[in-house]
Write an enzyme that holds these catalytic residues in place. Structure first.
Site, PDB file in Angstrom:
ATOM      1  N   TYR A 107       0.873  -1.171   0.000  1.00 34.60           N
ATOM      2  CA  TYR A 107       0.000   0.000   0.000  1.00 34.60           C
ATOM      3  C   TYR A 107       0.913   1.224   0.000  1.00 34.60           C
ATOM      4  O   TYR A 107       1.361   1.689   1.044  1.00 34.60           O
ATOM      5  CB  TYR A 107      -0.932  -0.019   1.218  1.00 34.60           C
ATOM      6  CG  TYR A 107      -1.825   1.187   1.346  1.00 34.60           C
ATOM      7  CD1 TYR A 107      -2.469   1.725   0.233  1.00 34.60           C
ATOM      8  CD2 TYR A 107      -2.038   1.791   2.581  1.00 34.60           C
ATOM      9  CE1 TYR A 107      -3.289   2.838   0.350  1.00 34.60           C
ATOM     10  CE2 TYR A 107      -2.861   2.901   2.716  1.00 34.60           C
ATOM     11  CZ  TYR A 107      -3.484   3.415   1.597  1.00 34.60           C
ATOM     12  OH  TYR A 107      -4.304   4.526   1.716  1.00 34.60           O
ATOM     13  N   ASP A 150      -2.295  -1.520  -3.906  1.00 40.76           N
ATOM     14  CA  ASP A 150      -2.643  -0.150  -4.265  1.00 40.76           C
ATOM     15  C   ASP A 150      -1.328   0.624  -4.299  1.00 40.76           C
ATOM     16  O   ASP A 150      -0.817   1.028  -3.262  1.00 40.76           O
ATOM     17  CB  ASP A 150      -3.614   0.430  -3.235  1.00 40.76           C
ATOM     18  CG  ASP A 150      -3.975   1.877  -3.522  1.00 40.76           C
ATOM     19  OD1 ASP A 150      -3.507   2.413  -4.554  1.00 40.76           O
ATOM     20  OD2 ASP A 150      -4.707   2.474  -2.712  1.00 40.76           O
ATOM     21  N   HIS A 253     -12.260   1.686  -4.553  1.00 45.65           N
ATOM     22  CA  HIS A 253     -11.452   0.851  -5.444  1.00 45.65           C
ATOM     23  C   HIS A 253     -12.233  -0.393  -5.855  1.00 45.65           C
ATOM     24  O   HIS A 253     -13.101  -0.868  -5.106  1.00 45.65           O
ATOM     25  CB  HIS A 253     -10.172   0.390  -4.742  1.00 45.65           C
ATOM     26  CG  HIS A 253      -9.210   1.488  -4.419  1.00 45.65           C
ATOM     27  ND1 HIS A 253      -8.036   1.682  -5.111  1.00 45.65           N
ATOM     28  CD2 HIS A 253      -9.243   2.442  -3.461  1.00 45.65           C
ATOM     29  CE1 HIS A 253      -7.388   2.714  -4.581  1.00 45.65           C
ATOM     30  NE2 HIS A 253      -8.103   3.194  -3.587  1.00 45.65           N
TER      31      HIS A 253
END
Length: 262
Positions: A107, A150, A253
């Protein structure tokens, strides 16, 4: 060994436990990597996921922020984590499957609103994080590895709804794209999604701010699946589950999928 892997920024695993369960039940990936779990590890609802067949979990967490987790139907072991840019955030965790494949779940920091490290500390932290990723990949070149997460950057012109309008917007600025590209090159990583779907606009994130995200379709491809060079011929069936962005109380998302034959 064949398995399907999905990656999803869930934006609170406890708040959206039901959406995770829905994805596991309806789509049935063998492995699900989650980001922005926003939960200490001990409070992730792992018993509920185990009841659906996902009895294995490797995770790093913190209260209210960040957090990464790997849920799996396949046995896996904890393979550690990295604290890039000395942020002390739960932004990376790795797990090793029984066949030796290592899955890295990332992330990457979002970077704040202004793409200028002189006035925005968060943007500087993002660039530093990517630089340290690059150096790590260069010094210990990945083998038999899959990287997902991500990454908070949409690198290609067709990974955003308007390349021209987003050139000065955090997530698509040239310096961010360059830093991500340097990290990818240093590790010899292949962008699985774009190798499978090389042409056309492709998004995995749509802002909550849009009144009708689906009609406006002002998306960005921020979520990625990469594979090390030795596995570049081992994947297929990439897709983004756009429909999940329209589920009840959704994450902003959508999950990204790929299947591997190893």
């Amino acid at each position: 060994m064949a398995f399907t892997l999905a990656t999803w920024n869930i934006n609170s695993v406890r708040l959206r436990e039901g959406l995770v369960a829905r994805l596991l039940q309806e789509e049935g990936p063998d492995i699900l990597c989650l980001q922005e779990c926003k939960s200490p590890v001990e409070k992730i609802p792992r018993d509920q996921f185990a009841a659906l067949g996902y009895g294995h979990m490797v995770a790093r967490g913190q209260k209210g922020y960040n957090g990464v987790a790997i849920l799996s139907r396949l046995p896996l072991e904890d393979a550690g984590d990295m604290n890039f840019a000395a942020l002390g955030h739960a932004r990376h965790v790795a797990a090793r499957l029984e066949n030796g494949t290592v899955i890295h779940n990332f992330y990457v920091p979002a970077g704040g609103d202004k793409p200028d490290r002189a006035i925005n500390e968060k943007f500087g932290q993002k660039l530093d994080y990517l630089t340290e990723m690059r150096d790590w990949f260069r010094d210990s070149r990945p083998e038999k590895a899959i990287l997902v997460g991500d990454l908070n950057i949409a690198p290609r012109e067709d990974d955003v709804w308007s390349h021209k309008q987003l050139l000065k917007v955090v997530s698509h600025t040239p310096i961010e794209v360059e830093h991500l590209g340097n990290a990818q090159e240093a590790g010899g990583w292949t962008d699985v999604t774009r190798a499978d779907i090389p042409e056309g606009q492709l998004y995995s994130w749509w802002s909550y701010r849009a009144r009708d995200w689906d009609a406006a379709d002002k998306g960005r491809r921020l979520d990625h699946i990469w594979t090390s060079g030795d596995l570049k011929n081992a994947f297929h069936s990439s897709r983004i589950l756009r429909a999940a962005r329209g589920w009840d109380q959704p994450s902003d998302h959508a999950p990204v999928f790929a299947t591997f034959d190893l």
